[in-house]
Scaffold this active site. Structure first.
Site, PDB file in Angstrom:
ATOM      1  N   LYS A  40       1.198  -1.391   0.023  1.00  0.00           N
ATOM      2  CA  LYS A  40       0.095  -0.133   0.048  1.00  0.00           C
ATOM      3  C   LYS A  40       0.647   1.500  -0.400  1.00  0.00           C
ATOM      4  CE  LYS A  40      -4.374   0.099   2.433  1.00  0.00           C
ATOM      5  NZ  LYS A  40      -4.640   0.137   3.416  1.00  0.00           N
ATOM      6  N   THR A 122     -11.894   4.677  16.179  1.00  0.00           N
ATOM      7  CA  THR A 122     -13.363   4.342  16.665  1.00  0.00           C
ATOM      8  C   THR A 122     -12.763   2.811  17.942  1.00  0.00           C
ATOM      9  OG1 THR A 122     -15.054   4.394  14.708  1.00  0.00           O
ATOM     10  CG2 THR A 122     -16.276   3.343  16.638  1.00  0.00           C
ATOM     11  N   PHE A 151     -15.920  11.406  12.499  1.00  0.00           N
ATOM     12  CA  PHE A 151     -16.892  10.572  12.215  1.00  0.00           C
ATOM     13  C   PHE A 151     -17.745  11.436   9.639  1.00  0.00           C
ATOM     14  CE2 PHE A 151     -17.476  13.526  15.932  1.00  0.00           C
ATOM     15  CZ  PHE A 151     -17.866  12.242  16.575  1.00  0.00           C
ATOM     16  N   LEU A 152     -16.881  10.508   9.412  1.00  0.00           N
ATOM     17  CA  LEU A 152     -16.970  11.471   7.759  1.00  0.00           C
ATOM     18  C   LEU A 152     -17.605   9.553   7.260  1.00  0.00           C
ATOM     19  CD1 LEU A 152     -14.245   9.422   6.501  1.00  0.00           C
ATOM     20  CD2 LEU A 152     -13.006  11.332   6.803  1.00  0.00           C
ATOM     21  N   GLY A 252     -35.085   1.214   3.613  1.00  0.00           N
ATOM     22  CA  GLY A 252     -34.715   0.486   2.637  1.00  0.00           C
ATOM     23  C   GLY A 252     -33.941  -1.210   2.751  1.00  0.00           C
ATOM     24  N   CYS A 259     -18.759   0.429   9.673  1.00  0.00           N
ATOM     25  CA  CYS A 259     -18.915   1.976  10.799  1.00  0.00           C
ATOM     26  C   CYS A 259     -19.956   0.825  11.858  1.00  0.00           C
ATOM     27  CB  CYS A 259     -19.009   3.204  10.649  1.00  0.00           C
ATOM     28  SG  CYS A 259     -17.239   3.360  10.458  1.00  0.00           S
ATOM     29  N   ARG A 326     -18.194  -3.685   2.577  1.00  0.00           N
ATOM     30  CA  ARG A 326     -17.975  -4.985   3.869  1.00  0.00           C
ATOM     31  C   ARG A 326     -19.501  -4.752   4.830  1.00  0.00           C
ATOM     32  NH1 ARG A 326     -13.197  -1.327   6.892  1.00  0.00           N
ATOM     33  NH2 ARG A 326     -13.678   0.245   4.886  1.00  0.00           N
TER      34      ARG A 326
HETATM   35  C1  UDX Z   1     -21.540   6.098   8.854  1.00  0.00           C
HETATM   36  C2  UDX Z   1     -21.917   7.314  10.057  1.00  0.00           C
HETATM   37  O1  UDX Z   1     -22.833   8.020   8.865  1.00  0.00           O
HETATM   38  C3  UDX Z   1     -20.299   8.471   9.682  1.00  0.00           C
HETATM   39  O2  UDX Z   1     -20.251   9.409  10.248  1.00  0.00           O
HETATM   40  C4  UDX Z   1     -19.741   7.569  10.847  1.00  0.00           C
HETATM   41  O3  UDX Z   1     -18.039   8.083  10.812  1.00  0.00           O
HETATM   42  C5  UDX Z   1     -18.653   6.247   9.527  1.00  0.00           C
HETATM   43  O4  UDX Z   1     -20.039   5.156   9.582  1.00  0.00           O
HETATM   44  P1  UDX Z   1     -20.216   5.351   6.219  1.00  0.00           P
HETATM   45  O5  UDX Z   1     -21.219   3.934   6.788  1.00  0.00           O
HETATM   46  O6  UDX Z   1     -20.276   5.682   5.147  1.00  0.00           O
HETATM   47  O7  UDX Z   1     -20.707   6.520   7.278  1.00  0.00           O
HETATM   48  O8  UDX Z   1     -22.104   5.819   5.882  1.00  0.00           O
HETATM   49  P2  UDX Z   1     -24.018   5.967   5.530  1.00  0.00           P
HETATM   50  O9  UDX Z   1     -24.486   7.120   4.605  1.00  0.00           O
HETATM   51  O10 UDX Z   1     -23.986   6.562   7.307  1.00  0.00           O
HETATM   52  O11 UDX Z   1     -24.808   5.306   5.653  1.00  0.00           O
HETATM   53  C6  UDX Z   1     -25.065   3.830   6.974  1.00  0.00           C
HETATM   54  C7  UDX Z   1     -25.614   2.423   5.726  1.00  0.00           C
HETATM   55  O12 UDX Z   1     -26.635   3.019   6.158  1.00  0.00           O
HETATM   56  C8  UDX Z   1     -25.158   2.611   4.409  1.00  0.00           C
HETATM   57  O13 UDX Z   1     -25.511   0.974   4.228  1.00  0.00           O
HETATM   58  C9  UDX Z   1     -27.082   3.074   3.718  1.00  0.00           C
HETATM   59  O14 UDX Z   1     -27.770   2.767   2.937  1.00  0.00           O
HETATM   60  C10 UDX Z   1     -28.138   3.113   4.805  1.00  0.00           C
HETATM   61  N1  UDX Z   1     -28.932   4.470   5.270  1.00  0.00           N
HETATM   62  C11 UDX Z   1     -28.842   5.142   5.376  1.00  0.00           C
HETATM   63  C12 UDX Z   1     -30.250   4.031   5.375  1.00  0.00           C
HETATM   64  O15 UDX Z   1     -30.987   2.739   5.378  1.00  0.00           O
HETATM   65  N2  UDX Z   1     -31.487   4.732   4.913  1.00  0.00           N
HETATM   66  C13 UDX Z   1     -31.040   5.981   5.270  1.00  0.00           C
HETATM   67  O16 UDX Z   1     -31.750   6.860   5.321  1.00  0.00           O
HETATM   68  C14 UDX Z   1     -29.486   6.152   5.484  1.00  0.00           C
END
Ligand code: UDX
Length: 429
Positions: A40, A122, A151-152, A252, A259, A326
């Site tokens: 990497k 985390t 939190f990104l 959904g 995460c 994942r």
């Molecule tokens: C999340 C947190 O949002 C972020 O703050 C943290 O740092 C890492 O975990 P991420 O996993 O990248 O981020 O994606 P996110 O956009 O939060 O979506 C997570 C999952 O929830 C996805 O599978 C998405 O499809 C699902 N989701 C999200 C829903 O099913 N419905 C929603 O309304 C929002």
């Protein structure tokens, strides 16, 4: 950008580490990136970006002269006082977080009175305290410790770095916390300066709450299916209440990713380990597991037995704009469909490169059109923009069957039905 900004080290070059490094480099910091993965680091040194993340390649290219990549911690320790730790903390079999990578980094730290560990990974509440105890037993208590949770979101990580909802800095009020606050000051985000344990809990509680919102709206969707209400309308009406908020109310086929599943399980275990039964989180996890499996029953409702049926999955990644598989819902769907005797075909705009690592026995198509041709049913698993722009008349002409299962409520039912297809969403009449 000013050159008087503090040089920093970032240990771990995954999603969080790389975005943090590139974002800080953009703010004018020299950043020393360290990873034990030789391949990497070699790729990063050649200018290749090992993950797909919107805007990251450009950000790294633009700030290349301030980014230094190495497998050796030595130069980073020479140049930087603040050592960001952004290594993986995957779940163990028991659901606790695996902290072996974090403690390997702690072990590698020198005896020093001038460095600080800044935890981005985390970790369970209490990890900061455990690390400080570990450092003390090794005669390294001169190292300062700061919790600075990240939190990104994947897919919008660069934008999230530039405009965070808040910056959380947990420490004992010393120089290291002040330096981390100064580092993020140009972003003008609300600051939460607090103690280490509270900072750790803010991260876990935030993710668990968002996951709870998703499982809640998914249960409402399931009740909508029984009662004739439309969950999209319900979520719209609920979301306008400022106390509820409109975000994370999209029903959904369940949440996935690196995460939410991990952090919800980790918080549940953390509570359990200290004797508290976090009942609500059990339900959040169970609802999410069942939500993925409901897809199979919906397909059976239309197709009868799935033995020998060709089912096409549009999207494999756990959400759009990422190549991350994942804990993706697609993995559960593939296993369940195969167990029911279906032939599974899939297409994803970027995640197919990684699919071999996670999926077997799936035909991976080179385009959405190729995947759809001859399908008895099409399941939208990930709401990539290119799927929302599909020509459904053309889809109908090439499919063998008629069923379109919109696992993200992202398609227009009227358009699908006008093309002569049977539309089935989540919680939509
Ligand atoms: C999340 C947190 O949002 C972020 O703050 C943290 O740092 C890492 O975990 P991420 O996993 O990248 O981020 O994606 P996110 O956009 O939060 O979506 C997570 C999952 O929830 C996805 O599978 C998405 O499809 C699902 N989701 C999200 C829903 O099913 N419905 C929603 O309304 C929002």
């Amino acid at each position: 950008m000013t050159t008087s900004r503090e040089p920093v080290a970032v240990i771990g070059t995954g999603y969080v580490g790389l975005v943090t490094a590139a974002g800080l480099a953009e703010l004018g910091n020299e950043v020393w990136c360290v990873d034990i993965d030789v391949d990497k680091i070699a790729r990063l040194q050649r200018g290749e970006i090992p993950i797909y993340e919107d805007g990251l390649a450009d950000l790294i290219a633009t700030n290349r002269d301030r980014l230094h990549f190495s497998t050796d911690l030595g130069p980073a320790l020479d140049k930087a006082r603040l050592l960001f730790v952004a290594v993986g903390t995957p779940p163990t079999q028991s659901g606790d977080a695996d902290l072996s990578a974090v403690f390997a980094v702690i072990d590698a730290m020198p005896i020093s009175g001038s460095h600080a560990i800044v935890m981005k990974s985390t970790v369970p509440v209490g990890t900061g305290a455990a690390i400080k105890r570990e450092l003390a037993t090794k005669g390294k208590s001169g190292l300062a410790y700061v919790s600075c949770p990240e939190f990104l979101r994947e897919g919008s990580a660069v934008a999230d770095f530039r405009a965070p909802d808040r910056v959380v800095v947990g420490d004992d009020g010393g120089w290291a916390g002040d330096s981390v606050v100064a580092l993020y000051a140009p972003l003008n985000a609300p600051l939460v300066r607090t103690d280490v344990a509270s900072a750790e809990m803010i991260k876990l509680a935030s993710n668990a709450f968002l996951a709870t919102k998703i499982s809640f709206i998914n249960e409402i969707a399931n009740v909508c299916e029984e009662t004739g209400a439309d969950v999209s309308e319900v979520a719209r009406g609920m979301g306008l209440d400022g106390r509820i908020g409109a975000s994370f109310l999209r029903a959904g086929v369940g949440f996935g990713g690196s995460c939410f599943p991990k952090d919800v399980a980790a918080l549940k275990q953390l509570a359990g380990n200290s004797g508290y039964h976090f009942q609500l989180l059990n339900a959040v996890i169970e609802v999410n597991d069942l939500q993925k499996r409901r897809v199979i029953a919906k397909l059976q409702k239309h197709l009868g037995t799935l033995v020998g049926k060709r089912i096409t999955l549009l999207g494999l990644a756990f959400k759009p704009d990422t190549d991350d598989l994942r804990e993706a819902t697609s993995l559960v769907l593939v296993a369940r469909l195969q167990a029911e005797g279906a032939a599974v075909c899939a297409y994803d705009p970027v995640a197919e490169d990684r699919s071999g690592q996670y999926l077997s026995g799936v035909t991976i198509a080179a385009s959405a059109q190729e995947a759809i041709a001859g399908a008895d049913a099409v399941v939208l698993v990930t709401e990539w923009a290119e799927f929302l722009a599909l020509d459904w008349e053309q889809v109908a002409a090439t499919m063998a069957g008629r069923v379109v299962l919109d696992g993200r409520n992202a398609l227009d039912p009227a358009i699908i039905r006008a093309a002569g297809l049977a539309y089935e969403g989540i919680g939509r009449p």
